[in-house]
Design a protein around this motif. Sequence first.
Motif, mmCIF file in Angstrom:
data_model
loop_
_atom_site.group_PDB
_atom_site.id
_atom_site.type_symbol
_atom_site.label_atom_id
_atom_site.label_comp_id
_atom_site.label_asym_id
_atom_site.label_seq_id
_atom_site.Cartn_x
_atom_site.Cartn_y
_atom_site.Cartn_z
ATOM 1 N N VAL A 241 29.781 69.232 54.595
ATOM 2 C CA VAL A 241 29.750 68.790 55.991
ATOM 3 C C VAL A 241 28.571 67.871 56.273
ATOM 4 C CG1 VAL A 241 30.990 70.826 56.787
ATOM 5 C CG2 VAL A 241 28.483 70.863 56.751
ATOM 6 N N GLU A 242 27.539 67.949 55.444
ATOM 7 C CA GLU A 242 26.374 67.078 55.635
ATOM 8 C C GLU A 242 26.498 65.766 54.881
ATOM 9 O OE1 GLU A 242 23.110 69.462 54.377
ATOM 10 O OE2 GLU A 242 23.256 70.870 56.070
ATOM 11 N N SER A 243 27.546 65.635 54.078
ATOM 12 C CA SER A 243 27.742 64.422 53.285
ATOM 13 C C SER A 243 28.073 63.237 54.173
ATOM 14 C CB SER A 243 28.880 64.640 52.273
ATOM 15 O OG SER A 243 29.218 63.436 51.621
ATOM 16 N N PRO A 247 34.924 64.312 53.314
ATOM 17 C CA PRO A 247 36.382 64.126 53.313
ATOM 18 C C PRO A 247 37.015 64.820 54.513
ATOM 19 C CG PRO A 247 35.798 65.865 51.797
ATOM 20 C CD PRO A 247 34.497 65.294 52.298
ATOM 21 N N SER A 248 38.256 64.449 54.811
ATOM 22 C CA SER A 248 38.970 65.090 55.925
ATOM 23 C C SER A 248 39.652 66.377 55.478
ATOM 24 C CB SER A 248 40.020 64.137 56.496
ATOM 25 O OG SER A 248 41.025 63.852 55.528
ATOM 26 N N ASP A 274 41.366 70.320 62.351
ATOM 27 C CA ASP A 274 41.367 68.962 62.906
ATOM 28 C C ASP A 274 40.420 68.017 62.178
ATOM 29 O OD1 ASP A 274 43.144 69.949 64.743
ATOM 30 O OD2 ASP A 274 41.625 70.348 66.270
ATOM 31 N N GLU A 275 39.208 68.508 61.879
ATOM 32 C CA GLU A 275 38.222 67.658 61.212
ATOM 33 C C GLU A 275 38.065 67.986 59.734
ATOM 34 O OE1 GLU A 275 35.009 66.559 64.613
ATOM 35 O OE2 GLU A 275 35.097 68.700 64.076
ATOM 36 N N LEU A 276 38.485 69.160 59.359
ATOM 37 C CA LEU A 276 38.434 69.542 57.951
ATOM 38 C C LEU A 276 39.577 70.514 57.660
ATOM 39 C CD1 LEU A 276 36.972 69.433 55.197
ATOM 40 C CD2 LEU A 276 35.696 71.473 55.929
ATOM 41 N N ALA A 277 40.540 70.060 56.881
ATOM 42 C CA ALA A 277 41.661 70.916 56.471
ATOM 43 C C ALA A 277 41.324 71.540 55.119
ATOM 44 C CB ALA A 277 42.939 70.101 56.374
#
Length: 344
Positions: A241-243, A247-248, A274-277
């Motif tokens: 998440v900090e990258s 990716p989505s 929604d932001e990370l599947a």
Amino acid sequence: MTTASTSAAPGRATRADVAKLAGVSTAVVSYVTNAGPQSVAPATRKRVLEAAAALGYRPNAAARSLKTGATQLLGMVIPDATNLYFAELAVAVETAAVAHGFDLLVAHSHSSREREAQLMHSFTSRQVDGIIMLSTVADQSATTLGATKTPFVEFGCNIGTPGGLAFTVDHRAGAREGVQHLIEHGHTQIGLVVGPEMAGIAHSREVGWMDALAEAGLRRGPIFRADFSRAGGFEAGRALVESAAAPSAVFVASDVQATGVIRAAHEAGVRMPDELAIVSFDASPESEYTWPALTAMQQPIDEMAGAAVEAIVRLRLSKPAESRMFSTTLVRRASCGCPPTVAQ
């Protein structure tokens, strides 16, 4: 039933004491307490059991094993008792073992080569009738076991131990299907959370991730390597998440890691799916109760456990037995964007 008394102390009664109190032969007592080899009339069986209970009689398992050459015990080695996938599998193996008249001894290796070797020696010295291994590091310990006469099978992966059988799923195909499902949801940047080493099961699942992306003409997303644990998944999730190029979607190589990834995403305020599947591997019991519930590739644990125990039984009888590879099943839940399901 007669009420004759005996001088034997509770817990130290002999088969002869039980036979005398029940008014039967010692052979009949043996048939009842050992479930065979000959049948006993229900009324006689009840009389023997009542006598055994009154005297506190317990058959001597050690003496019986010396006589028959069988302990009616199986040994099972798991790498991590806190991982619910391994716990679920141990329960399935125990159920299958009991159905064949065996008890199960389960030991925890902590994914240590030294500990695995100790457990193999302990199990074989106790003369267990067979060993089931779930190993993340088994090489030397399994090779040593292969030199013994103790039937054994490997779970999860086949490391090619001489004399060993393997009962596993197609990890590569399962991972490929999981990633393909994310692609079907429209994701074009799909990362990977996987173990720290490119070996064994982790390697197969990583290759499956690469297969699906290559078949769809997509570039590989970032890879985050961490221990196969909740803490490892949390560490990988924070890095994800900090990258700058987060990716989505992400395919996670195990549910236990995915649990950590989900916590990291929640703490960072990342909305899922929604932001990370997310799609993971194992579909262990906890995967249904994360938030969101995990879409995951499920292994047919009961079927695998039954096949493994059946193989040990056949090997003990000098009958042929073969390794088997099973298919995984996609369990759709909310973490990938599928409609939420209600836990049963």
